[in-house]
Enzyme design. Structure first.
Site, short mmCIF file in Angstrom:
data_model
loop_
_atom_site.label_atom_id
_atom_site.label_comp_id
_atom_site.label_asym_id
_atom_site.label_seq_id
_atom_site.Cartn_x
_atom_site.Cartn_y
_atom_site.Cartn_z
N ALA A 9 1.45 -1.43 0.08
CA ALA A 9 -0.48 0.25 -0.16
C ALA A 9 0.84 1.64 -0.09
O ALA A 9 2.42 1.60 0.51
CB ALA A 9 -0.82 0.07 1.79
N CYS A 10 0.62 2.55 -0.75
CA CYS A 10 0.92 3.24 -1.07
C CYS A 10 2.31 3.34 -1.42
O CYS A 10 3.10 2.85 -2.07
CB CYS A 10 0.56 4.28 0.84
SG CYS A 10 1.28 6.07 0.49
N ALA A 11 3.69 3.73 0.03
CA ALA A 11 4.99 3.30 -0.83
C ALA A 11 5.67 1.83 -0.48
O ALA A 11 6.25 1.24 -0.94
CB ALA A 11 5.78 4.54 0.27
N LEU A 48 -1.89 -0.74 -4.91
CA LEU A 48 -3.04 -0.02 -3.53
C LEU A 48 -2.28 1.71 -3.29
O LEU A 48 -1.74 1.54 -2.60
CB LEU A 48 -3.16 -0.87 -2.18
CG LEU A 48 -3.73 -2.28 -2.03
CD1 LEU A 48 -4.31 -3.12 -0.93
CD2 LEU A 48 -4.13 -2.74 -3.44
#
Length: 532
Positions: free
Chosen positions: A270-272, A298
């Protein structure tokens, strides 16, 4: 204009300065500026701007004139930030500062010019202001002056949040690896490894019962592991990607494969964390290792360029705020990272809770996502600088990022990828996620959901759940893909389960946490998640 209010912004080359500053500002407003100004005399609040939802802004002559004056001033200030007097390389930052200024000076942010505050004070005999003063003092003492966004103490880790049963199966100085208790008699052979962003605690994947993607995956017959980052201390100062990489994603893969005996692992980021998962797959591919079965990304960005018509990722804004806010001495504190992201959407994340708590005397409502977002972790200065460089200089997309002496070429990550983006994401616009997915070397299933950066991850099946997806692979541009995409009325979690199943091997007996080498120790959510 999209339902999320995003407005494309393209960088322009420096222009010669012509005319007066005021003339340029008026020109930016548009050729019909005088007409617009005259029409503004009949000003009415924008229905989409909840700050001016009180009827007094339309019915009361004084408040109507005040709103009119603010609207004109705001329009001129934002237009001035777009003039050629501002160098092109700084224009996005100046526009952001203008947005911050006009949001901060909105009349709704001051008790004497907010009709809802005045009415509440009159109706309560001043008690709303007394309660607000109490909320203010509490925020000063416990939150260093930042208004509370959710009710403190409403949730307990391990009970209300991060409550899925599991055990810590590995711990080093940077992370814990959790393995969750199986919830089916048989499981897919290929396990899942959940990778959070290194500035967030892992339980966005295990938010609350019924709202946990971890719980969902377990019930769908998967063995689930998660990385839980540690809040770094003085002994971790100076650690960057080269140090994190072998001790976090690579070590976690070792642990998962040893416990399960699986040759490959699904990585979910997720994200980074998605960027880290993709970089891990590419790094392994460069060495001829096929240890990653698939990627699930994501709200993850890897290419931070923006074409004309795309919403821009806020890289310039983050770069500016970093220089202003973060006095870094080896470690970047979580509260400062949280403030940085709050300022990207200050109307909703700063001024709205301030007015509600300090002026109206209200207590915030419990909300699990806000509770999680307030519970961040810090990061080392070296890792923060490298992350900022990836975003501002676009080093990963350009093939300039090197980890452990290997250039990261994302096209070498030939695994199939399941990618999710949010159409209302203010941190990573969906077009950025789309263009990032185009860098991968495998087949990509792209899904666009009508949600924001964090809320889009939490998508349990419900009647109103939906997403958009294409019929085939990725097309040349996000707009091309969007034109041919269709809406599916279900949660993306359901689509994800169907996508994962045929890529996960045969069913095998369920696996209890741990092994002889990696013993099951403390119960989930572990020790590191409780550190502040």
């Amino acid at each position: 204009m999209s339902p999320c209010g995003s407005e494309p912004n393209a960088y322009e080359e420096d222009s010669p300065v012509t005319g007066s500053w005021c003339a340029e500002a008026l020109h930016q407003v548009g050729p019909g500026w005088l007409n617009q100004l005259l029409q503004t005399a009949q000003w009415a609040p924008d229905p989409g701007d909840r700050r001016f939802s009180d009827p007094a802004w339309s019915s009361d002559p004084c408040f109507r004139r005040l709103g009119q004056a603010y609207g004109i001033w705001r329009q001129l200030t934002l237009a001035a930030a777009r003039t050629p007097y501002v160098p092109a390389r700084r224009r996005q930052q100046v526009q952001f500062l203008a947005q911050l200024l006009t949001d901060a000076l909105a009349p709704t942010n001051f008790p004497p010019t907010n009709p809802a505050v005045l009415r509440r004070a009159a109706e309560s005999g001043g008690m709303s202001l007394v309660r607000g003063a109490g909320n203010f003092l509490d925020d000063v003492v416990h939150r260093r002056g930042r208004p509370a966004k959710t009710l403190p103490g409403a949730y307990r880790l391990g009970k209300d949040l991060a409550a899925t049963p599991g055990r810590v199966v590995y711990r080093n100085e940077l992370m814990e690896v959790l393995q969750y208790e199986p919830q089916t008699a048989e499981v897919h052979k290929v396990p899942l490894l959940l990778v959070p962003a290194w500035v967030n605690k892992f339980y966005i994947f295990d938010l609350a019962p019924g709202r946990s993607i971890t719980e969902w995956a377990l019930r769908e017959g998967f063995t689930v592991f998660a990385i839980s980052f540690r809040d770094p201390g003085p002994d971790q100062v100076g650690l960057g990607l080269d140090e994190y990489f072998p001790r976090v994603p690579m070590r976690a893969l070792d642990v998962v494969q040893e416990i399960t005996g699986a040759s490959r692992v699904h990585m979910v980021g997720a994200c980074a964390g998605g960027m880290l998962a993709a970089a891990t797959a590419a790094w392994l591919a460069a060495g001829g290792e096929a240890r990653v079965a698939s990627l699930t990304l994501l709200m993850s960005a890897m290419d931070f360029t923006a074409a004309a018509g795309d919403a821009k990722p806020p890289t310039a804004e983050i770069s500016l705020l970093t220089r202003v806010l973060l006095n870094r001495e080896g470690l970047v504190e979580s509260r400062k990272i949280s403030l940085l992201f709050d300022l990207l959407r200050s109307t909703d994340t700063i001024w709205k809770p301030l007015v509600s708590g300090w002026f109206l005397g209200e207590k915030p409502h419990p909300f699990d996502i806000l509770e999680w977002s307030e519970d961040g972790i810090g990061v080392t200065d070296a890792l923060f600088e490298q992350t900022l460089s990836i975003a501002v200089e676009n080093t990963l997309a350009q093939g300039l990022l090197k980890i452990q002496d290997r250039i990261i070429d994302l096209s070498a990550a030939t695994q199939d990828a399941f990618v999710v983006a949010g159409s209302c994401d203010h941190i990573i616009p969906w077009e950025t996620v789309y263009r990032s997915a185009q860098l991968l070397g495998g087949d990509v299933a792209f899904h666009l959901i009508p949600s924001g950066h964090v809320g889009g991850i939490i998508s349990p099946p419900r009647p109103k759940a939906e997403y958009r997806t294409g019929q085939g692979g990725l097309l040349a541009t996000p707009l091309d893909w969007s034109a041919g995409a269709s809406t599916r009325h279900e949660s993306w979690w359901q689509a994800w389960s169907r996508w994962l199943a045929p890529r996960s091997g045969p069913r095998v007996p369920s696996r209890t946490p741990g092994s002889a080498r990696h013993r099951a120790e403390a119960p989930a959510p572990g020790h590191y998640v409780r550190s502040r």
